[in-house]
Design an enzyme around this catalytic site. Sequence first.
Site, mmCIF file in Angstrom:
data_model
loop_
_atom_site.group_PDB
_atom_site.id
_atom_site.type_symbol
_atom_site.label_atom_id
_atom_site.label_comp_id
_atom_site.label_asym_id
_atom_site.label_seq_id
_atom_site.Cartn_x
_atom_site.Cartn_y
_atom_site.Cartn_z
ATOM 1 N N ASP A 117 21.405 5.854 4.812
ATOM 2 C CA ASP A 117 22.130 6.845 5.593
ATOM 3 C C ASP A 117 23.648 6.710 5.526
ATOM 4 O O ASP A 117 24.344 7.214 6.399
ATOM 5 C CB ASP A 117 21.671 6.790 7.059
ATOM 6 C CG ASP A 117 22.127 7.994 7.868
ATOM 7 O OD1 ASP A 117 22.253 9.074 7.278
ATOM 8 O OD2 ASP A 117 22.368 7.848 9.077
ATOM 9 N N CYS A 173 5.623 23.635 7.311
ATOM 10 C CA CYS A 173 5.036 23.615 8.654
ATOM 11 C C CYS A 173 4.072 24.762 8.899
ATOM 12 O O CYS A 173 3.585 24.933 10.028
ATOM 13 C CB CYS A 173 6.150 23.663 9.703
ATOM 14 S SG CYS A 173 7.201 22.206 9.718
ATOM 15 N N CYS A 179 9.092 23.721 17.445
ATOM 16 C CA CYS A 179 10.428 23.136 17.544
ATOM 17 C C CYS A 179 11.489 24.214 17.702
ATOM 18 O O CYS A 179 12.442 24.065 18.481
ATOM 19 C CB CYS A 179 10.724 22.248 16.334
ATOM 20 S SG CYS A 179 10.697 23.102 14.737
ATOM 21 N N CYS A 227 12.946 18.515 19.677
ATOM 22 C CA CYS A 227 12.186 19.079 18.559
ATOM 23 C C CYS A 227 11.146 18.099 18.037
ATOM 24 O O CYS A 227 10.071 18.503 17.575
ATOM 25 C CB CYS A 227 13.116 19.538 17.443
ATOM 26 S SG CYS A 227 14.080 18.243 16.652
#
Length: 303
Positions: A117, A173, A179, A227
């Site tokens: 990250d 999804c 979400c 979410c």
Amino acid sequence: MSDAGVVRYAVTDIGPVSQKAASAYAKWIENGCHASMDYLARYPEQRDNPALLLENARSMICGAVPYPAPRDLPPMNAKIASYAVGSDYHEVVRKQLEAVALQIRQALGGETRVCVDTAPLRERYWAMRSGLGFIGRNNHLIIPGLGSCFFLGEILTTSPLMPSDTANQPRDCGKCRRCVEACPTGALSDSDAVDARRCLSYLTIEHRGDFPSGTDLHDRLYGCDICAAVCPHNLAAPVMPLLPELQLRPALASLTVEEAAEMDQQAFSSLFSHSAIKRTKLAGLRRNALSILLHPQNNESQS
């Protein structure tokens, strides 16, 4: 890899990202959806081709290290994103993956680079390309059967490794919009892109200075799990084994918004030593707390 806290990993060859993915990211930046996170617009060549991050790189291992799911945490006085309740994942995951990278060099030779990250590497894209999971409508990397409460880390290596089988992997999804419907600020949409300017995680962590007029933090002190908390993949996921460093720090469970609003630098540095929460700095944390306290009528708790 399990000794490093990695519960699932996948391998892929290194090369340029797809033209579709590169164009979508460039448009996201052009539309200003990255808000003030200017670093996300830097090093576009490396983002489009991670081979530039390590000379002669051939393969990438994408690993998932679990953090506490929102449903598995006890009630907390101050709402803090579940990924941040333990020690700083940058330090913890990097340490674990560096040990794996050393084993790769010893066994196969060549060079390695660990990314967690901080490098200009599109982690979720490569996790999806490797077959580790798919990118959900909330922009989280979802691993079928395990959910999305994971830190992602990558090992780039100059050694050629056998790519994982990506056949029959779920890629979206479907018709689920939980979400999108649950996001209190409208940061999510059916375009599968997050508008950071509206996102509570961005506002409480990355945004500097005063909030835009009318900002409602919805009782969130640091980050937001809404979410993730409503995602069916997380609701059905098993409880994951956690590295000790990533488990809830007891002091955070009892922290109140009032205490955060009155905190001084010494207390902040002590409480959040080796914590991702230091990202927001004392000024940001106090600003968040004061916003919640000054506008209680606009900050109804959500789970």
